[in-house]
Design a protein around this motif. Structure first.
Motif, PDB file in Angstrom:
ATOM      1  N   ALA A  18      43.376 -11.768 -30.015  1.00  0.00           N
ATOM      2  CA  ALA A  18      44.471 -11.221 -28.508  1.00  0.00           C
ATOM      3  C   ALA A  18      43.464 -11.238 -27.588  1.00  0.00           C
ATOM      4  CB  ALA A  18      45.011 -10.104 -29.352  1.00  0.00           C
ATOM      5  N   VAL A  19      42.543 -12.221 -27.026  1.00  0.00           N
ATOM      6  CA  VAL A  19      42.334 -11.860 -25.683  1.00  0.00           C
ATOM      7  C   VAL A  19      41.354 -13.336 -25.884  1.00  0.00           C
ATOM      8  CG1 VAL A  19      41.324  -9.288 -26.116  1.00  0.00           C
ATOM      9  CG2 VAL A  19      40.089 -10.727 -27.002  1.00  0.00           C
ATOM     10  N   SER A  20      41.103 -13.297 -24.797  1.00  0.00           N
ATOM     11  CA  SER A  20      39.940 -14.620 -23.442  1.00  0.00           C
ATOM     12  C   SER A  20      39.007 -14.836 -23.595  1.00  0.00           C
ATOM     13  CB  SER A  20      41.217 -14.580 -22.508  1.00  0.00           C
ATOM     14  OG  SER A  20      40.364 -13.929 -21.522  1.00  0.00           O
ATOM     15  N   LEU A  21      38.310 -13.496 -24.314  1.00  0.00           N
ATOM     16  CA  LEU A  21      36.530 -13.233 -24.157  1.00  0.00           C
ATOM     17  C   LEU A  21      36.055 -14.287 -24.625  1.00  0.00           C
ATOM     18  CD1 LEU A  21      34.726 -10.294 -24.579  1.00  0.00           C
ATOM     19  CD2 LEU A  21      33.882 -12.401 -25.724  1.00  0.00           C
ATOM     20  N   THR A  22      36.529 -15.522 -26.038  1.00  0.00           N
ATOM     21  CA  THR A  22      35.721 -16.101 -26.269  1.00  0.00           C
ATOM     22  C   THR A  22      35.813 -17.614 -25.202  1.00  0.00           C
ATOM     23  OG1 THR A  22      37.520 -17.087 -27.848  1.00  0.00           O
ATOM     24  CG2 THR A  22      36.036 -15.270 -28.811  1.00  0.00           C
TER      25      THR A  22
ATOM     26  N   ALA B 103      33.207  -7.331 -15.510  1.00  0.00           N
ATOM     27  CA  ALA B 103      31.991  -6.271 -15.950  1.00  0.00           C
ATOM     28  C   ALA B 103      31.967  -6.341 -17.653  1.00  0.00           C
ATOM     29  CB  ALA B 103      31.869  -5.309 -14.863  1.00  0.00           C
ATOM     30  N   THR B 104      32.808  -5.999 -17.893  1.00  0.00           N
ATOM     31  CA  THR B 104      33.398  -5.447 -19.507  1.00  0.00           C
ATOM     32  C   THR B 104      32.891  -7.418 -20.378  1.00  0.00           C
ATOM     33  OG1 THR B 104      34.390  -4.044 -18.487  1.00  0.00           O
ATOM     34  CG2 THR B 104      35.570  -4.712 -20.670  1.00  0.00           C
ATOM     35  N   THR B 105      34.045  -7.604 -19.433  1.00  0.00           N
ATOM     36  CA  THR B 105      34.006  -9.659 -20.555  1.00  0.00           C
ATOM     37  C   THR B 105      32.510 -10.004 -20.515  1.00  0.00           C
ATOM     38  OG1 THR B 105      35.948  -9.938 -20.129  1.00  0.00           O
ATOM     39  CG2 THR B 105      33.905 -11.383 -20.486  1.00  0.00           C
ATOM     40  N   ASP B 106      31.423  -9.362 -19.285  1.00  0.00           N
ATOM     41  CA  ASP B 106      30.105  -9.668 -19.872  1.00  0.00           C
ATOM     42  C   ASP B 106      29.393  -8.714 -20.589  1.00  0.00           C
ATOM     43  OD1 ASP B 106      30.211 -11.535 -17.554  1.00  0.00           O
ATOM     44  OD2 ASP B 106      29.994 -10.609 -16.297  1.00  0.00           O
TER      45      ASP B 106
ATOM     46  N   SER C 240      36.608 -17.491 -22.552  1.00  0.00           N
ATOM     47  CA  SER C 240      35.393 -17.869 -20.959  1.00  0.00           C
ATOM     48  C   SER C 240      33.978 -17.994 -21.434  1.00  0.00           C
ATOM     49  CB  SER C 240      35.625 -16.216 -20.610  1.00  0.00           C
ATOM     50  OG  SER C 240      37.489 -15.758 -20.568  1.00  0.00           O
ATOM     51  N   TRP C 241      33.292 -17.836 -22.493  1.00  0.00           N
ATOM     52  CA  TRP C 241      32.293 -17.633 -22.999  1.00  0.00           C
ATOM     53  C   TRP C 241      31.903 -18.823 -23.493  1.00  0.00           C
ATOM     54  CZ3 TRP C 241      30.077 -15.013 -28.279  1.00  0.00           C
ATOM     55  CH2 TRP C 241      28.925 -15.651 -27.953  1.00  0.00           C
ATOM     56  N   ALA C 242      32.414 -18.791 -23.856  1.00  0.00           N
ATOM     57  CA  ALA C 242      33.152 -20.582 -24.145  1.00  0.00           C
ATOM     58  C   ALA C 242      32.138 -22.045 -22.634  1.00  0.00           C
ATOM     59  CB  ALA C 242      33.106 -21.233 -24.727  1.00  0.00           C
TER      60      ALA C 242
END
Length: 318
Positions: free
Chosen positions: A75-79, A39-42, A81-83
């Motif tokens: 340092a995070v995998s957020l981008t 949920a935080t990633t979203d 996941s988004w792509a």
């Protein structure tokens, strides 16, 4: 002096510079990414997306925001996941590619250059008018030491979309140095060609002064007697003229209005202090209001400490 010091604004590293919306987003990302939940990633993706969708054709502002976010998110995998979830979202593709490039710069190499190139080319197809995929490709070409015809081809794609893109000019400046893929003559020709055509307040206005700071630090790096008299660099004709032009114009209210104007003023303040032109540096520090960029202050040590020390010396007029 104590009275003056008490009124001085707090000295701080601020990668967002004066972009308040970007600054708010960075604080929000810091607060929310610590939980690590889906949920935080979203939530983070939604916040980033909203910011990048503002002023969609302000390429200067977009480049600044993309660059800062990429450095912040390495340092995070957020981008990633988004792509992965939105493979036809140009913002997601460019930001992920830029994050990989930022990580690669810190490591001295890219983990998967082909994947970064692919993300950039897909983004360029989705939004053909956007220069940022090509700006990232230029960074890839620089890091991977592509041959000059290939790099200049990418460079021309950037200019076709954003004539005075600051990030692109600084990348080309670095690429053309003897330390990378060029020569001192190529650097001089590049800077001369730019200054002959460029508006004095263009986003890439600091390219010439940046080149002079690089030359100055190259002298410092040689050590010994040369380092002791490195200040003499700023009395040489080309360096003195570049510094004169910037010192005369950049502090005028509203003269610089691009997204990274405060970064350029940091470069100017550093160069003026290196040249021992402290009285001229004082109004530049006043205009900065304590906003510090890592470069060029990290040349001498901790950037905040170096900035603060230089600011105090300038205020004293010593």
């Amino acid at each position: 002096m104590a009275f003056l010091s008490s009124r001085r604004k707090k000295v701080r590293l601020a990668p967002e510079l004066d972009d308040q919306d970007l600054g708010k987003l960075l604080k929000s990302l810091l607060a929310t990414t610590r939980t690590g939940t889906i949920a935080t990633t979203d939530l983070c993706v939604a916040q980033i997306s909203r910011l990048l969708e503002r002023d969609p054709e302000d390429w200067d502002r977009r480049t600044h925001r993309m660059s800062v976010l990429a450095d912040y998110l390495t340092a995070v995998s957020l981008t990633r996941s988004w792509a992965t979830r939105e493979p036809r979202n140009a913002n997601a593709l460019v930001l992920h590619a830029w994050t990989q490039l930022a990580h690669g710069r810190s490591q001295g190499r890219l983990d998967d250059a082909a994947a970064v190139v692919d993300s950039c080319l897909r983004a360029a197809q989705l939004v053909p008018e956007d220069p940022t995929p090509w700006v990232v490709l230029l960074g890839v070409g620089r890091l991977e030491r592509w041959e000059q015809p290939q790099v200049f081809g990418v460079w021309n794609e950037v200019l076709a979309r954003d004539r005075w893109n600051r990030e692109a000019y600084l990348n080309m400046l670095g690429y053309l140095t003897p330390q990378e893929a060029g020569s001192r003559i190529q650097v001089l020709e590049f800077v001369d060609a730019l200054t002959a055509r460029m508006p004095a307040n263009a986003p890439c206005a600091a390219t010439e002064l940046t080149a002079q700071v690089h030359q100055y630090t190259a002298v410092l790096d040689r050590g010994g007697f040369e380092a002791l008299v490195a200040r003499n660099h700023w009395s040489q004709t080309m360096a003195a003229q570049a510094l004169d032009r910037a010192a005369r114009a950049w502090v005028q209210p509203g003269f610089l209005h691009h997204a990274r104007a405060l970064a350029d003023l940091n470069t100017l303040a550093y160069a003026l202090m290196a040249a021992d032109r402290r009285r001229e540096a004082h109004p530049v520090f006043e205009a900065l209001g304590g906003t510090v960029t890592a470069w060029p202050w990290n040349i001498g040590g901790d950037p905040v400490t170096e900035f603060d020390h230089a600011q105090r010396r300038a205020a004293a007029g010593l």
